[in-house]
Design an enzyme around this catalytic site. Sequence first.
Site, PDB file in Angstrom:
ATOM      1  N   GLY A   1       0.826  -1.208   0.000  1.00 34.39           N
ATOM      2  CA  GLY A   1       0.000   0.000   0.000  1.00 34.39           C
ATOM      3  C   GLY A   1       0.852   1.246   0.000  1.00 34.39           C
ATOM      4  N   GLY A   2       0.566   2.143   0.958  1.00 37.68           N
ATOM      5  CA  GLY A   2       1.290   3.414   1.042  1.00 37.68           C
ATOM      6  C   GLY A   2       2.783   3.238   1.212  1.00 37.68           C
TER       7      GLY A   2
ATOM      8  N   GLY B   1      19.699   8.919 -34.764  1.00 40.42           N
ATOM      9  CA  GLY B   1      19.230   9.639 -33.576  1.00 40.42           C
ATOM     10  C   GLY B   1      20.007   9.232 -32.340  1.00 40.42           C
ATOM     11  CB  ALA B   2      21.353   5.992 -31.256  1.00 40.10           C
TER      12      ALA B   2
HETATM   13  C1  HXC Z   1      -2.643  -2.469  10.898  1.00 43.56           C
HETATM   14  C2  HXC Z   1      -1.508  -4.354  10.293  1.00 43.56           C
HETATM   15  C3  HXC Z   1      -1.430  -3.898   8.956  1.00 43.56           C
HETATM   16  C4  HXC Z   1      -2.028  -2.645   8.645  1.00 43.56           C
HETATM   17  C5  HXC Z   1      -0.431  -5.793   9.077  1.00 43.56           C
HETATM   18  N1  HXC Z   1      -0.880  -5.531  10.313  1.00 43.56           N
HETATM   19  N2  HXC Z   1      -0.768  -4.823   8.212  1.00 43.56           N
HETATM   20  N3  HXC Z   1      -2.110  -3.654  11.250  1.00 43.56           N
HETATM   21  N4  HXC Z   1      -2.623  -1.972   9.656  1.00 43.56           N
HETATM   22  N5  HXC Z   1      -1.996  -2.129   7.421  1.00 43.56           N
HETATM   23  C6  HXC Z   1      -0.719  -6.354  11.524  1.00 43.56           C
HETATM   24  C7  HXC Z   1      -1.535  -7.623  11.467  1.00 43.56           C
HETATM   25  O1  HXC Z   1      -2.859  -7.370  11.895  1.00 43.56           O
HETATM   26  C8  HXC Z   1      -0.769  -8.517  12.453  1.00 43.56           C
HETATM   27  O2  HXC Z   1      -1.122  -8.107  13.746  1.00 43.56           O
HETATM   28  C9  HXC Z   1       0.680  -8.079  12.226  1.00 43.56           C
HETATM   29  O3  HXC Z   1       0.615  -6.794  11.591  1.00 43.56           O
HETATM   30  C10 HXC Z   1       1.415  -9.011  11.298  1.00 43.56           C
HETATM   31  O4  HXC Z   1       0.650  -9.196  10.126  1.00 43.56           O
HETATM   32  P1  HXC Z   1       0.391 -10.621   9.485  1.00 43.56           P
HETATM   33  O5  HXC Z   1      -0.701 -10.460   8.476  1.00 43.56           O
HETATM   34  O6  HXC Z   1       0.178 -11.633  10.571  1.00 43.56           O
HETATM   35  O7  HXC Z   1       1.794 -10.909   8.800  1.00 43.56           O
HETATM   36  P2  HXC Z   1       2.098 -11.581   7.410  1.00 43.56           P
HETATM   37  O8  HXC Z   1       1.333 -12.847   7.260  1.00 43.56           O
HETATM   38  O9  HXC Z   1       3.580 -11.641   7.323  1.00 43.56           O
HETATM   39  O10 HXC Z   1       1.554 -10.558   6.284  1.00 43.56           O
HETATM   40  C11 HXC Z   1       2.095  -9.277   6.146  1.00 43.56           C
HETATM   41  C12 HXC Z   1       1.250  -8.441   5.175  1.00 43.56           C
HETATM   42  C13 HXC Z   1      -0.240  -8.482   5.603  1.00 43.56           C
HETATM   43  C14 HXC Z   1       1.402  -8.981   3.759  1.00 43.56           C
HETATM   44  C15 HXC Z   1       1.840  -7.028   5.198  1.00 43.56           C
HETATM   45  O11 HXC Z   1      -0.325  -8.157   7.008  1.00 43.56           O
HETATM   46  C16 HXC Z   1      -1.062  -7.520   4.831  1.00 43.56           C
HETATM   47  O12 HXC Z   1      -1.509  -7.823   3.719  1.00 43.56           O
HETATM   48  N6  HXC Z   1      -1.358  -6.355   5.410  1.00 43.56           N
HETATM   49  C17 HXC Z   1      -2.150  -5.346   4.765  1.00 43.56           C
HETATM   50  C18 HXC Z   1      -1.414  -4.772   3.591  1.00 43.56           C
HETATM   51  C19 HXC Z   1      -2.184  -3.714   2.890  1.00 43.56           C
HETATM   52  O13 HXC Z   1      -3.122  -3.963   2.148  1.00 43.56           O
HETATM   53  N7  HXC Z   1      -1.855  -2.468   3.192  1.00 43.56           N
HETATM   54  C20 HXC Z   1      -2.452  -1.354   2.547  1.00 43.56           C
HETATM   55  C21 HXC Z   1      -3.045  -0.468   3.583  1.00 43.56           C
HETATM   56  S1  HXC Z   1      -3.810   0.839   2.695  1.00 43.56           S
HETATM   57  P3  HXC Z   1      -1.137  -9.132  14.989  1.00 43.56           P
HETATM   58  O14 HXC Z   1      -1.700  -8.332  16.116  1.00 43.56           O
HETATM   59  O15 HXC Z   1      -2.010 -10.268  14.555  1.00 43.56           O
HETATM   60  O16 HXC Z   1       0.297  -9.543  15.193  1.00 43.56           O
HETATM   61  C22 HXC Z   1      -2.582   1.888   2.309  1.00 43.56           C
HETATM   62  C23 HXC Z   1      -3.055   3.040   1.492  1.00 43.56           C
HETATM   63  C24 HXC Z   1      -2.062   4.150   1.405  1.00 43.56           C
HETATM   64  O17 HXC Z   1      -1.449   1.732   2.659  1.00 43.56           O
HETATM   65  C25 HXC Z   1      -2.045   4.687   0.008  1.00 43.56           C
HETATM   66  C26 HXC Z   1      -1.100   5.848  -0.146  1.00 43.56           C
HETATM   67  C27 HXC Z   1      -0.797   6.148  -1.570  1.00 43.56           C
END
Ligand code: HXC
Length: 518
Positions: free
Chosen positions: A173-174, A408-409
């Site tokens: 994501g971000g 051109g190159a």
């Molecule tokens: C809050 C988060 C989080 C998030 C992970 N965690 N991502 N908490 N916000 N974005 C937390 C989980 O709940 C978990 O908490 C711990 O981190 C570890 O995550 P896991 O999923 O258990 O780990 P893993 O299996 O290794 O997977 C990692 C991951 C997955 C691939 C990053 O967590 C994931 O897909 N997260 C979301 C990614 C995503 O879509 N982000 C985009 C957000 S929107 P616990 O308490 O269980 O340990 C964004 C928009 C901005 O960013 C745009 C700007 C241009």
Amino acid sequence: MDTNGKLFKKFLERENKISDQFSSENAKKQHAKGKLTARERIDLLFDKDTFEEIDAFVTPATITSKFGKITESYGDGVIVGHGKISGRLVFNYAQDFTVMGGSLGTVHAQKIAKIQKMALKMGAPIIGLIDSGGARIQEGIASLAGYATIFKNNINSSGVIPQISVIMGPAAGGAVYSPALTDFIFMTNKTSYMFVTGPSVVKEVLNEDVTDDELGGAMVHCKKSGVAQMMFEDEEQTLQGVRKLLTYMPSNNMENPPVILNPDEIPEFNEKVRDIVPDDPNKPYDVKEVINQIVDPNTFYETSENFAQNIVVGFARLNGNTIGIVANQPKVLAGTIDINSSIKGARFIRFCDAFNIPLLTLEDVPGFLPGVDQEHMGIIRNGAKMLYAYTEANVPKITVILRKSYGGAYIVMNSKNIGGDFNFAWPTAEIAVMGPDGAVAIIYKRDLAASDDPVTLKKELVKTYRDEIANPYIADEKGYIDEVIDPAITRKKLIVAFEALQNKHVATPAKKHGNIPL
Ligand code: HXC
């Protein structure tokens, strides 16, 4: 102060809480994934015992959302501070995946933004070690606002201080856009990945099954997308790679890179260079052999090695001074310029120009890559990027034409008329509007069609074209190149020429900014 007293004990209790957070339990989780902890990474990145942390005790924002809870922590999942790399000041932030997946909430973002501003104010590079699930979902819009501030700081610092991002786990994501706005992205093979939306969203929206690595692993971004420049096999090597890259850079755009003299004796007359380019113009060779015979030994640091391999870019030292090298690679796509190589070259040239790094161009290019694919994907717009970047760059610029320099190159690869300061050519150079085959086919179309023996006639005409037109001497006589040189003295020529250019100053017309064809 009484170190057995209440006040000191309270201080120690707080200190211990920080180390508890990096308990062996959390470290084990990272190690099990083949990753290091944020603190272990910092230890490897910085000179021994030089890292100074700030804001270690800040706590996460208190939020009222009923969706999910915020894990209590000191530091809010990111370590920020400064230290020394090869004795020079560098700022850093390192995300801690063991705290809410390294996700970015309000306080986490404030810490990064604070260190970014300090780095800019002090004129020192900043390195981000990224291991993050992106915007912290529980903190909602505040997380997005935090990212926006970080992106703004990245853009303000662009071209002022070197910014390096090291992906050391997920960057989702971000978390991908700050790296995308920095100068260089490093990734570790198999344990790091970058994507705007992960495999689960891809499955939901497109019903496609893909793994993290297939979607956005180091191979994908270093080879296919070109998003990342450097890939290493483990985190230690990755961090060593970052340390090394920094040795080629100044701390900011007002300084010059450090001079690091090579202790080895280097021959100024090097006959080996004469034997690299084959006499047969259709035979490929590896331009990296030329580079390594010209620059200070073992100083060539190639970037984007696996992406658009028809152009080679990287840093090296010449008599201890950093130079940026852009070289056509005859052994890949005959060294032609296509969309990706133009983008790769342009971005590298602009980095060098922003940070006072002189440019050396080694040219062997038959032209732009022809074809429907390239035309439809915009070779016109994208090819213009490298032309723009070369022309805009006002650091010292030298070209050596090794062999082909057509059409051109010829113009694009830092020709005299777009601002080359010194343009040299080897006796093997072929400088003309187009290659012999194409030229003969156009100019002698009717003669060839009427001939009883078109094969022999074509051979003769090609030879005449090579002798009369496609050589370096016409360009030399007309002043389009400065000198035809013996390849064996190339190193010496370049050292002297760059020395002559070291006080180069070019006044540019006042404008807000140019409009590079993006
Ligand atoms: C809050 C988060 C989080 C998030 C992970 N965690 N991502 N908490 N916000 N974005 C937390 C989980 O709940 C978990 O908490 C711990 O981190 C570890 O995550 P896991 O999923 O258990 O780990 P893993 O299996 O290794 O997977 C990692 C991951 C997955 C691939 C990053 O967590 C994931 O897909 N997260 C979301 C990614 C995503 O879509 N982000 C985009 C957000 S929107 P616990 O308490 O269980 O340990 C964004 C928009 C901005 O960013 C745009 C700007 C241009």
